[in-house]
Design an enzyme around this catalytic site. Sequence first.
Site, short mmCIF file in Angstrom:
data_model
loop_
_atom_site.label_atom_id
_atom_site.label_comp_id
_atom_site.label_asym_id
_atom_site.label_seq_id
_atom_site.Cartn_x
_atom_site.Cartn_y
_atom_site.Cartn_z
N THR A 54 0.83 -1.20 0.00
CA THR A 54 0.00 0.00 0.00
C THR A 54 0.86 1.25 0.00
O THR A 54 0.41 2.32 -0.41
CB THR A 54 -0.96 -0.02 1.20
OG1 THR A 54 -1.71 -1.23 1.18
CG2 THR A 54 -1.93 1.15 1.16
N TYR A 142 3.90 -12.13 6.26
CA TYR A 142 2.76 -11.61 5.50
C TYR A 142 2.37 -12.64 4.46
O TYR A 142 3.09 -12.85 3.47
CB TYR A 142 3.14 -10.26 4.86
CG TYR A 142 2.02 -9.57 4.10
CD1 TYR A 142 0.70 -9.98 4.17
CD2 TYR A 142 2.31 -8.48 3.29
CE1 TYR A 142 -0.30 -9.32 3.48
CE2 TYR A 142 1.32 -7.81 2.60
CZ TYR A 142 0.01 -8.25 2.69
OH TYR A 142 -0.97 -7.59 1.98
N LYS A 170 0.55 -11.61 9.37
CA LYS A 170 -0.51 -10.83 8.73
C LYS A 170 -1.19 -11.75 7.74
O LYS A 170 -0.58 -12.19 6.76
CB LYS A 170 0.06 -9.59 8.03
CG LYS A 170 -0.98 -8.77 7.28
CD LYS A 170 -0.35 -7.62 6.52
CE LYS A 170 -1.41 -6.90 5.68
NZ LYS A 170 -0.81 -5.82 4.85
N VAL A 210 -4.04 -5.29 10.45
CA VAL A 210 -3.19 -4.43 9.63
C VAL A 210 -4.09 -3.98 8.48
O VAL A 210 -4.41 -4.75 7.58
CB VAL A 210 -1.95 -5.16 9.11
CG1 VAL A 210 -1.18 -4.25 8.14
CG2 VAL A 210 -1.05 -5.57 10.27
#
Length: 299
Positions: A54, A142, A170, A210
Amino acid sequence: MAPTSTPQIPFGRVLTAMVTPFTADGALDLDGAQRLAAHLVDAGNDGLIINGTTGESPTTSDAEKTDLVRAVLEAVGDRAHIVAGVGTNDTRHSIELARAAEKTGAHGLLVVTPYYNKPPQEGLYRHFKAVADATELPVMLYDIPGRSGVPINTETIVRLAEHPRIVANKDAKGDLGRASWAIAHSGLAWYSGDDMLNLPLLSVGAVGFVSVVGHVVTPELRAMVDAYVDGDVHKALEIHQKLLPVFTGMFRTQGVMTTKAALTLQKLPGGPLRPPMVELAPEETEQLKIDLAAGGVQL
């Protein structure tokens, strides 16, 4: 120094994966990044992920990544966990980024599954272990197979959890069954990486989020997780349902595109996107306004 944490909640409960603000000519906007970081922490974030997807990390240089972490630490590092994204599909490069983040003062590392080259599970294990071995910082895995091409299998997650610095995951896998099993058997702090599943993942043992939508609804996310932890599941559900239009609207297309459009609507730092990302079309912006308003976001 990072804010106080516990082994069970190493990075707090509500973190936003922050966009990287750019100036009108496409340069890194460090002042804007500091202002946005302060806004997000003031809104209730326990931490910020810097240099994640992001944050348009595929299009920022290593030097820009370091400058960004340094700037955000200066702005809010005394009151928020600053977690640096260092994942790439090159283990050596990820190690370099991890060491640079540690030297700059980051409080933790986010390490995404190596993408595109689709390594086997043993390759994933060695990759994550090598990055965790490279610094003294706590690591959040992640797992996002929709982007990386391969999942971190549950057995691999459990194996990685034996590493003393791999403390969290995550989860953007979208599989509550696998998440339930992995949470129960790994002992890792579990963070939702899919905003639509924030509440469902809490119900199977996640400790927090998150978030991308945290750019616009951090107070609501904070209220939801606090209500759930306090045992008020009905209130948490009410907040989740109120936010459904926001979850939908922010992911009608690529998340950083909608997030920067939303920040512009709120007159917050964001700026343009770097190619291959593009600004929303006018009709997409109008739809985003409708979605955000339906979820109670003030523009």
